[in-house]
Design a protein around this motif. Sequence first.
Motif, mmCIF file in Angstrom:
data_model
loop_
_atom_site.group_PDB
_atom_site.id
_atom_site.type_symbol
_atom_site.label_atom_id
_atom_site.label_comp_id
_atom_site.label_asym_id
_atom_site.label_seq_id
_atom_site.Cartn_x
_atom_site.Cartn_y
_atom_site.Cartn_z
ATOM 1 N N GLU A 462 0.833 -1.206 0.000
ATOM 2 C CA GLU A 462 0.000 0.000 0.000
ATOM 3 C C GLU A 462 0.862 1.248 0.000
ATOM 4 O O GLU A 462 0.618 2.190 -0.758
ATOM 5 N N TYR A 463 1.894 1.253 0.855
ATOM 6 C CA TYR A 463 2.776 2.420 0.928
ATOM 7 C C TYR A 463 3.514 2.626 -0.388
ATOM 8 O O TYR A 463 3.627 3.761 -0.883
ATOM 9 N N ASN A 464 4.029 1.557 -0.971
ATOM 10 C CA ASN A 464 4.774 1.677 -2.220
ATOM 11 C C ASN A 464 3.874 2.171 -3.353
ATOM 12 O O ASN A 464 4.288 3.017 -4.158
ATOM 13 N N GLU A 465 2.645 1.661 -3.397
ATOM 14 C CA GLU A 465 1.708 2.132 -4.426
ATOM 15 C C GLU A 465 1.444 3.629 -4.245
ATOM 16 O O GLU A 465 1.405 4.385 -5.230
ATOM 17 N N ASP A 466 1.286 4.067 -3.003
ATOM 18 C CA ASP A 466 1.072 5.490 -2.759
ATOM 19 C C ASP A 466 2.281 6.317 -3.188
ATOM 20 O O ASP A 466 2.129 7.426 -3.713
ATOM 21 N N ASP A 467 3.490 5.787 -2.979
ATOM 22 C CA ASP A 467 4.686 6.485 -3.467
ATOM 23 C C ASP A 467 4.647 6.636 -4.986
ATOM 24 O O ASP A 467 4.997 7.694 -5.532
ATOM 25 N N CYS A 468 4.261 5.566 -5.667
ATOM 26 C CA CYS A 468 4.157 5.633 -7.134
ATOM 27 C C CYS A 468 3.109 6.665 -7.555
ATOM 28 O O CYS A 468 3.318 7.438 -8.494
ATOM 29 N N ARG A 469 1.972 6.673 -6.851
ATOM 30 C CA ARG A 469 0.901 7.617 -7.192
ATOM 31 C C ARG A 469 1.299 9.048 -6.855
ATOM 32 O O ARG A 469 0.917 9.994 -7.556
ATOM 33 N N ALA A 470 2.079 9.215 -5.790
ATOM 34 C CA ALA A 470 2.576 10.553 -5.469
ATOM 35 C C ALA A 470 3.513 11.049 -6.567
ATOM 36 O O ALA A 470 3.488 12.234 -6.946
ATOM 37 N N THR A 471 4.357 10.167 -7.093
ATOM 38 C CA THR A 471 5.250 10.528 -8.198
ATOM 39 C C THR A 471 4.445 10.921 -9.429
ATOM 40 O O THR A 471 4.770 11.894 -10.127
ATOM 41 N N TYR A 472 3.358 10.183 -9.692
ATOM 42 C CA TYR A 472 2.475 10.500 -10.819
ATOM 43 C C TYR A 472 1.820 11.870 -10.621
ATOM 44 O O TYR A 472 1.748 12.691 -11.545
ATOM 45 N N THR A 473 1.379 12.137 -9.397
ATOM 46 C CA THR A 473 0.764 13.430 -9.092
ATOM 47 C C THR A 473 1.760 14.564 -9.339
ATOM 48 O O THR A 473 1.424 15.594 -9.941
ATOM 49 N N LEU A 474 2.984 14.377 -8.876
ATOM 50 C CA LEU A 474 4.009 15.403 -9.045
ATOM 51 C C LEU A 474 4.364 15.584 -10.510
ATOM 52 O O LEU A 474 4.490 16.717 -10.996
ATOM 53 N N LYS A 475 4.513 14.479 -11.227
ATOM 54 C CA LYS A 475 4.854 14.569 -12.654
ATOM 55 C C LYS A 475 3.747 15.296 -13.419
ATOM 56 O O LYS A 475 4.022 16.131 -14.310
ATOM 57 N N THR A 476 2.495 15.011 -13.089
ATOM 58 C CA THR A 476 1.368 15.662 -13.760
ATOM 59 C C THR A 476 1.384 17.164 -13.493
ATOM 60 O O THR A 476 1.208 17.983 -14.408
ATOM 61 N N TRP A 477 1.614 17.539 -12.226
ATOM 62 C CA TRP A 477 1.676 18.970 -11.916
ATOM 63 C C TRP A 477 2.854 19.621 -12.634
ATOM 64 O O TRP A 477 2.725 20.730 -13.176
ATOM 65 N N LEU A 478 4.015 18.974 -12.614
ATOM 66 C CA LEU A 478 5.208 19.549 -13.232
ATOM 67 C C LEU A 478 4.993 19.764 -14.724
ATOM 68 O O LEU A 478 5.421 20.781 -15.285
ATOM 69 N N THR A 479 4.318 18.827 -15.365
ATOM 70 C CA THR A 479 4.013 18.964 -16.794
ATOM 71 C C THR A 479 3.187 20.221 -17.044
ATOM 72 O O THR A 479 3.476 21.020 -17.948
ATOM 73 N N GLN A 480 2.153 20.407 -16.233
ATOM 74 C CA GLN A 480 1.280 21.568 -16.404
ATOM 75 C C GLN A 480 2.030 22.869 -16.109
ATOM 76 O O GLN A 480 1.823 23.878 -16.784
ATOM 77 N N PHE A 481 2.905 22.824 -15.098
ATOM 78 C CA PHE A 481 3.654 24.024 -14.729
ATOM 79 C C PHE A 481 4.653 24.420 -15.813
ATOM 80 O O PHE A 481 4.822 25.606 -16.135
ATOM 81 N N LEU A 482 5.341 23.433 -16.379
ATOM 82 C CA LEU A 482 6.399 23.722 -17.351
ATOM 83 C C LEU A 482 5.877 23.907 -18.773
ATOM 84 O O LEU A 482 6.585 24.489 -19.609
ATOM 85 N N LYS A 483 4.693 23.427 -19.047
ATOM 86 C CA LYS A 483 4.200 23.418 -20.430
ATOM 87 C C LYS A 483 4.246 24.792 -21.093
ATOM 88 O O LYS A 483 4.759 24.916 -22.218
#
Length: 500
Positions: A462-483
């Motif tokens: 559960e913790y590892n999956e949340d880490d992966c999802r947190a990385t996805y959340t950050l990557k999605t935000w970073l994409t929108q910020f840098l676009k």
Amino acid sequence: MLVSDDLLLYYQRCDRRAFLDVFGDSRQRDPLDQFLLKLRQDSRSHRREVLSQYHYQRPDWSGEDWYEGTQATLELMEQGVESIYRGVLAASWLPGVELVSKPDLFVRHPGSSRFGDWFYVPYDIRFGKRPKLDYQIVGAFHGLVLSQLQEVWPPTAWLVLRGRNPHGVDFLKRVPQMQQLLSDCIVSLRQPQTPELFLSRQKCNLCHWYSFCHHAAQSQRHLSLIPGITPNRYSQLQGMGIDSLAALVETPRSQLKMVFGAEAGNQLAQQAIASYRQQALLRDGAITHLFQSPHNRWLANPQGAIEIHFDIEAEPDLDLDFLLGSLVIDHRHNRQTYYGFMAKSPQEEALVWQQFLELMESYPQAFIFHFCDYEVKTIQRLAKLYNTPKHRYQALINRCVDIHWWVTHLTLLPVESYALKPIARWLGFNWRNPQANGAQCICWYNEWLSEQKQDCLEAILEYNEDDCRATYTLKTWLTQFLKPYYLEAINPERNRIINY
């Protein structure tokens, strides 16, 4: 006033902790978490292993009255016993100051002391692998107290380390340092006010006063919460009369550059603005970094048909990567699938490595996003360990994108640390178990190995999956910020922007 070896040890690390340990309200301490309990258990196991090599006796005392313990320890020393486990010696130092020494062992050596033709040498059994300076200072402290009672200095104090030969403390170097620290510690404890707060993420996280100090720091918007402000830089800022975030923001950038250097001063000024305004900023020079990075191609198509987010859980003491977790985002079918390849025993590491390889190779065009460089280093380690052909693992590495690199080189965020948790929580992401972390996963995994509790594996997954999802959340935000910056930079006026 009692000054013990433990108190001096912690004073070296943090004068505030030493003061709070003596005068603080113990009800405000953090409870011991499972990782600290594991460290203590591992330390006890190491101590038992070392002690099995000695024939020792224990002094007969209650464990509370230092005078009683000293008398009981001295009785054994006068008898000339081979070694003494859990002895204690207390000696007067200054008016109103008693020093208390509790090394793991006092070991008899031939020589001369008030006891006869023998003297004792202190031994500290440490779970660490390095003879840290603070351990050596404590060894010198043991030597000082012992010398007061046996009327001769031992030639050294020994640190019995894990996986290393015992380390002898150089008293010529360490005794003067110890005496200065001891004097400073006594002065600090005699002051009426608590020592000034400075929150250091690496040093403070395992302290039982962390929550107490962190709450105080947040209420003050203390400068130590600003990334990049080290103790040395904090002292320099104080010397400049800068004692608040608002004052730091108002300080001319040219002045910060003059004191800290062009790059550090500029970064400090920008970080202060981001923290003060509570908003993300584009770092100076970010566009240049964007185009110089060999992995910038993901921004051209940041949301491909498939993207993968990768995170690892490891047990360093076993040199084992026991969980390779991957979150596969399929944008074509609006589907998210988590794969947790778990080694249920150390022998299964090779199996989960092959399972992970096969999953990655089933999506040969997908970028593999991760946070920090540990994942790439692990791919290289496992590939070498299990004789994976270079073309297979290199193909994976070529697709890896370190989101931490992109965040720290291109953005400034209003966070206390550029670790995954503070950033993801700033973005609104929350772990299902707020107490879980990498250290806790190590505890769960060791509990699984010893007791085979299925809920331990489930908690790790559960913790590892949340880490992966947190990385996805950050990557999605970073994409929108840098676009918008990326789109502007690739237009015909790109050179003007880069040289701006």
